[in-house]
Design a protein around this motif. Structure first.
Motif, PDB file in Angstrom:
ATOM      1  N   ARG A 164      24.695 -14.142  34.775  1.00 30.80           N
ATOM      2  CA  ARG A 164      24.805 -14.150  33.311  1.00 30.80           C
ATOM      3  C   ARG A 164      24.411 -15.508  32.749  1.00 30.80           C
ATOM      4  O   ARG A 164      23.740 -15.600  31.716  1.00 30.80           O
ATOM      5  N   LEU A 165      24.809 -16.570  33.434  1.00 29.14           N
ATOM      6  CA  LEU A 165      24.442 -17.913  32.987  1.00 29.14           C
ATOM      7  C   LEU A 165      22.936 -18.128  33.100  1.00 29.14           C
ATOM      8  O   LEU A 165      22.320 -18.779  32.252  1.00 29.14           O
ATOM      9  N   ARG A 166      22.356 -17.583  34.135  1.00 25.57           N
ATOM     10  CA  ARG A 166      20.906 -17.736  34.346  1.00 25.57           C
ATOM     11  C   ARG A 166      20.117 -17.120  33.196  1.00 25.57           C
ATOM     12  O   ARG A 166      19.033 -17.591  32.841  1.00 25.57           O
ATOM     13  N   ALA A 167      20.663 -16.060  32.585  1.00 25.34           N
ATOM     14  CA  ALA A 167      19.976 -15.418  31.466  1.00 25.34           C
ATOM     15  C   ALA A 167      19.896 -16.332  30.243  1.00 25.34           C
ATOM     16  O   ALA A 167      19.053 -16.128  29.368  1.00 25.34           O
ATOM     17  N   LEU A 168      20.756 -17.347  30.198  1.00 19.19           N
ATOM     18  CA  LEU A 168      20.780 -18.265  29.059  1.00 19.19           C
ATOM     19  C   LEU A 168      19.928 -19.505  29.276  1.00 19.19           C
ATOM     20  O   LEU A 168      19.438 -20.111  28.326  1.00 19.19           O
ATOM     21  N   SER A 169      19.766 -19.906  30.535  1.00 10.58           N
ATOM     22  CA  SER A 169      19.040 -21.139  30.814  1.00 10.58           C
ATOM     23  C   SER A 169      18.517 -21.132  32.240  1.00 10.58           C
ATOM     24  O   SER A 169      19.119 -20.535  33.137  1.00 10.58           O
ATOM     25  N   LEU A 172      21.071 -24.781  35.762  1.00 15.13           N
ATOM     26  CA  LEU A 172      22.517 -24.603  35.930  1.00 15.13           C
ATOM     27  C   LEU A 172      23.122 -25.946  36.329  1.00 15.13           C
ATOM     28  O   LEU A 172      22.685 -26.567  37.299  1.00 15.13           O
ATOM     29  N   VAL A 173      24.106 -26.398  35.574  1.00 15.50           N
ATOM     30  CA  VAL A 173      24.777 -27.660  35.882  1.00 15.50           C
ATOM     31  C   VAL A 173      26.040 -27.356  36.683  1.00 15.50           C
ATOM     32  O   VAL A 173      26.900 -26.598  36.235  1.00 15.50           O
ATOM     33  N   VAL A 174      26.119 -27.924  37.879  1.00 19.56           N
ATOM     34  CA  VAL A 174      27.263 -27.717  38.763  1.00 19.56           C
ATOM     35  C   VAL A 174      28.098 -28.990  38.765  1.00 19.56           C
ATOM     36  O   VAL A 174      27.586 -30.083  38.992  1.00 19.56           O
ATOM     37  N   ARG A 175      29.389 -28.847  38.493  1.00 23.19           N
ATOM     38  CA  ARG A 175      30.287 -29.994  38.457  1.00 23.19           C
ATOM     39  C   ARG A 175      31.524 -29.691  39.289  1.00 23.19           C
ATOM     40  O   ARG A 175      32.006 -28.556  39.308  1.00 23.19           O
ATOM     41  N   ALA A 176      32.056 -30.698  39.934  1.00 28.34           N
ATOM     42  CA  ALA A 176      33.317 -30.553  40.671  1.00 28.34           C
ATOM     43  C   ALA A 176      33.949 -31.930  40.816  1.00 28.34           C
ATOM     44  O   ALA A 176      33.248 -32.951  40.848  1.00 28.34           O
ATOM     45  N   ASN A 177      35.257 -31.935  40.917  1.00 32.40           N
ATOM     46  CA  ASN A 177      35.983 -33.191  41.115  1.00 32.40           C
ATOM     47  C   ASN A 177      36.630 -33.194  42.495  1.00 32.40           C
ATOM     48  O   ASN A 177      36.442 -32.271  43.301  1.00 32.40           O
ATOM     49  N   VAL A 178      37.378 -34.248  42.770  1.00 33.75           N
ATOM     50  CA  VAL A 178      38.099 -34.345  44.040  1.00 33.75           C
ATOM     51  C   VAL A 178      39.465 -33.694  43.922  1.00 33.75           C
ATOM     52  O   VAL A 178      39.895 -32.923  44.778  1.00 33.75           O
ATOM     53  N   GLY A 179      40.176 -34.033  42.819  1.00 34.29           N
ATOM     54  CA  GLY A 179      41.501 -33.468  42.612  1.00 34.29           C
ATOM     55  C   GLY A 179      42.548 -34.072  43.528  1.00 34.29           C
ATOM     56  O   GLY A 179      42.297 -35.117  44.151  1.00 34.29           O
ATOM     57  N   PRO A 180      43.694 -33.467  43.642  1.00 33.21           N
ATOM     58  CA  PRO A 180      44.074 -32.203  43.013  1.00 33.21           C
ATOM     59  C   PRO A 180      44.504 -32.383  41.553  1.00 33.21           C
ATOM     60  O   PRO A 180      44.933 -33.468  41.204  1.00 33.21           O
ATOM     61  N   PRO A 181      44.433 -31.325  40.734  1.00 37.45           N
ATOM     62  CA  PRO A 181      43.812 -30.035  41.081  1.00 37.45           C
ATOM     63  C   PRO A 181      42.292 -30.167  41.134  1.00 37.45           C
ATOM     64  O   PRO A 181      41.713 -30.934  40.370  1.00 37.45           O
ATOM     65  N   THR A 182      41.673 -29.413  42.028  1.00 41.60           N
ATOM     66  CA  THR A 182      40.225 -29.444  42.190  1.00 41.60           C
ATOM     67  C   THR A 182      39.617 -28.248  41.461  1.00 41.60           C
ATOM     68  O   THR A 182      40.120 -27.128  41.593  1.00 41.60           O
ATOM     69  N   VAL A 188      25.806 -24.027  31.477  1.00 42.37           N
ATOM     70  CA  VAL A 188      24.422 -23.968  31.003  1.00 42.37           C
ATOM     71  C   VAL A 188      24.413 -24.261  29.517  1.00 42.37           C
ATOM     72  O   VAL A 188      25.428 -24.110  28.821  1.00 42.37           O
ATOM     73  N   ALA A 189      23.265 -24.698  29.033  1.00 40.85           N
ATOM     74  CA  ALA A 189      23.042 -24.884  27.600  1.00 40.85           C
ATOM     75  C   ALA A 189      21.920 -23.963  27.183  1.00 40.85           C
ATOM     76  O   ALA A 189      20.880 -23.898  27.848  1.00 40.85           O
ATOM     77  N   GLY A 190      22.121 -23.245  26.083  1.00 46.97           N
ATOM     78  CA  GLY A 190      21.082 -22.356  25.580  1.00 46.97           C
ATOM     79  C   GLY A 190      19.947 -23.142  24.963  1.00 46.97           C
ATOM     80  O   GLY A 190      19.917 -24.382  24.989  1.00 46.97           O
ATOM     81  N   ASP A 191      18.981 -22.440  24.414  1.00 40.80           N
ATOM     82  CA  ASP A 191      17.822 -23.089  23.791  1.00 40.80           C
ATOM     83  C   ASP A 191      18.268 -24.083  22.735  1.00 40.80           C
ATOM     84  O   ASP A 191      19.128 -23.786  21.897  1.00 40.80           O
ATOM     85  N   GLU A 192      17.685 -25.281  22.784  1.00 44.84           N
ATOM     86  CA  GLU A 192      17.953 -26.364  21.850  1.00 44.84           C
ATOM     87  C   GLU A 192      19.435 -26.760  21.830  1.00 44.84           C
ATOM     88  O   GLU A 192      19.940 -27.287  20.842  1.00 44.84           O
ATOM     89  N   ASN A 193      20.133 -26.474  22.930  1.00 49.63           N
ATOM     90  CA  ASN A 193      21.538 -26.854  23.080  1.00 49.63           C
ATOM     91  C   ASN A 193      22.446 -26.299  21.984  1.00 49.63           C
ATOM     92  O   ASN A 193      23.495 -26.875  21.671  1.00 49.63           O
ATOM     93  N   GLU A 194      22.031 -25.190  21.353  1.00 49.87           N
ATOM     94  CA  GLU A 194      22.861 -24.608  20.306  1.00 49.87           C
ATOM     95  C   GLU A 194      24.123 -23.963  20.871  1.00 49.87           C
ATOM     96  O   GLU A 194      25.151 -23.907  20.195  1.00 49.87           O
ATOM     97  N   VAL A 195      24.040 -23.486  22.091  1.00 51.57           N
ATOM     98  CA  VAL A 195      25.188 -22.840  22.726  1.00 51.57           C
ATOM     99  C   VAL A 195      25.369 -23.414  24.123  1.00 51.57           C
ATOM    100  O   VAL A 195      24.403 -23.551  24.873  1.00 51.57           O
ATOM    101  N   ARG A 196      26.598 -23.777  24.444  1.00 52.92           N
ATOM    102  CA  ARG A 196      26.924 -24.216  25.798  1.00 52.92           C
ATOM    103  C   ARG A 196      27.998 -23.283  26.347  1.00 52.92           C
ATOM    104  O   ARG A 196      28.998 -23.006  25.676  1.00 52.92           O
TER     105      ARG A 196
END
Length: 291
Positions: A164-169, A172-182, A188-196
């Motif tokens: 579903r995210l791929r249909a928008l952009s 794909l930005v993948v983020r993760a931390n160390v945590g806890p909690p992890t 994703v950001a849509g065209d012209e960053n109007e929707v995130r």
């Protein structure tokens, strides 16, 4: 091979005395994913012998679909032979052969028929034997030490939201931390960053080094546990990887901040006792938006 066939039409298989390596190079497929797999010989073979003038190493180019077709034919023959899974005495012999000056990976199988007789099946897969000099030019990607290692949710669980995210952009930005909690964030950001749009998963931080050995990582204690380490990747590449969920096992994701996403697909248990690991490298994409 089902996994490899979904990623690339050709692959390199390298037979060594203790391990077997399967390699897919990023410049040979449209998604840029590289695969460097290492599988223990004992995971696949009962009796294994290899000999060559190149330190007992044999490397070859092979069509993924052709090898998969042969393996599926063997699997079907075993399933219909009357003894089922191939554990009842049937023996599959794989050998390097040559017919009419064409190098082959040949599979021979003898199974009993319903009448009590034996039948023999042979599958020949065309290969190109590589010179040792050719292999020296192929190197595994050099990556920095991961900033965080996490245990991914099951791949079928991830696939639907990622599609579903791929249909928008396309990115794909993948983020993760160390945590806890992890936590794992897919954004994703849509065209012209109007929707995130972002999807968040609670995940487990894994304290292992890149080889999968237990590691008392003191540096992890010093890291900002809430900092989100980030890598923008091709959404298409990640979907392609998620479609490989046909192999059961755990997947550990390593984020190298702004550099790449590394995915370790374990065969069996994780760590030193694993039967092997398929390592997928997905490179970072240039992202002009905020990270």
């Amino acid at each position: 091979m089902q996994v490899i066939d979904r990623l690339q039409k050709k692959c390199i298989i390298q037979f060594k005395p203790e391990v077997i390596r399967i390699i897919c190079l990023g410049d040979a497929n449209e998604t840029g994913i590289q695969v460097w797999s290492e599988i223990k010989v004992s995971t696949l073979f009962n009796d294994y012998r290899i000999q060559s003038n190149a330190d007992n190493i044999i490397s070859m180019n092979i069509a993924s679909a052709s090898l998969l077709h042969a393996l599926q034919g063997i699997q079907n023959a075993l399933a219909t032979s009357g003894t089922g899974s191939g554990l009842g005495g049937e023996e599959v012999l794989m050998k390097l052969a040559k017919k009419n000056d064409q190098a082959l990976l040949s599979f021979a199988l003898t199974t009993p028929t319903r009448t009590g007789r034996s039948q023999s099946l042979t599958y020949d897969v065309r290969i190109e034997v590589l010179r040792p000099l050719d292999i020296t030019k192929i190197n595994e990607p050099l990556c920095p030490e991961p900033d965080t290692l996490i245990l991914l949710p099951s791949l079928p669980t991830l696939r639907s939201p990622v599609e579903r995210l791929r249909a928008l952009s396309s990115t794909l930005v993948v983020r993760a931390n160390v945590g806890p909690p992890t936590k794992l964030l897919l954004e994703v950001a849509g065209d012209e960053n109007e929707v995130r749009v972002k999807v968040e998963f609670g995940v487990k931080f894994v304290q292992t080094n890149r080889q999968g050995d237990e590691d008392e990582d003191e540096e992890a204690e010093e890291k900002d546990k809430e900092k989100l380490y980030t890598v923008p990747i091709s959404a298409k590449s990640f979907v392609k990887f998620l479609n490989c969920h046909i192999v059961n096992g755990q997947v550990i994701a390593a984020i190298c901040h702004r550099h790449c996403l590394i995915l370790y697909f374990y065969i069996g248990s994780t760590g030193p006792d694993a039967g092997g690991v398929l390592t997928f490298y997905i490179p970072s994409m240039v992202d002009d938006g905020p990270i």
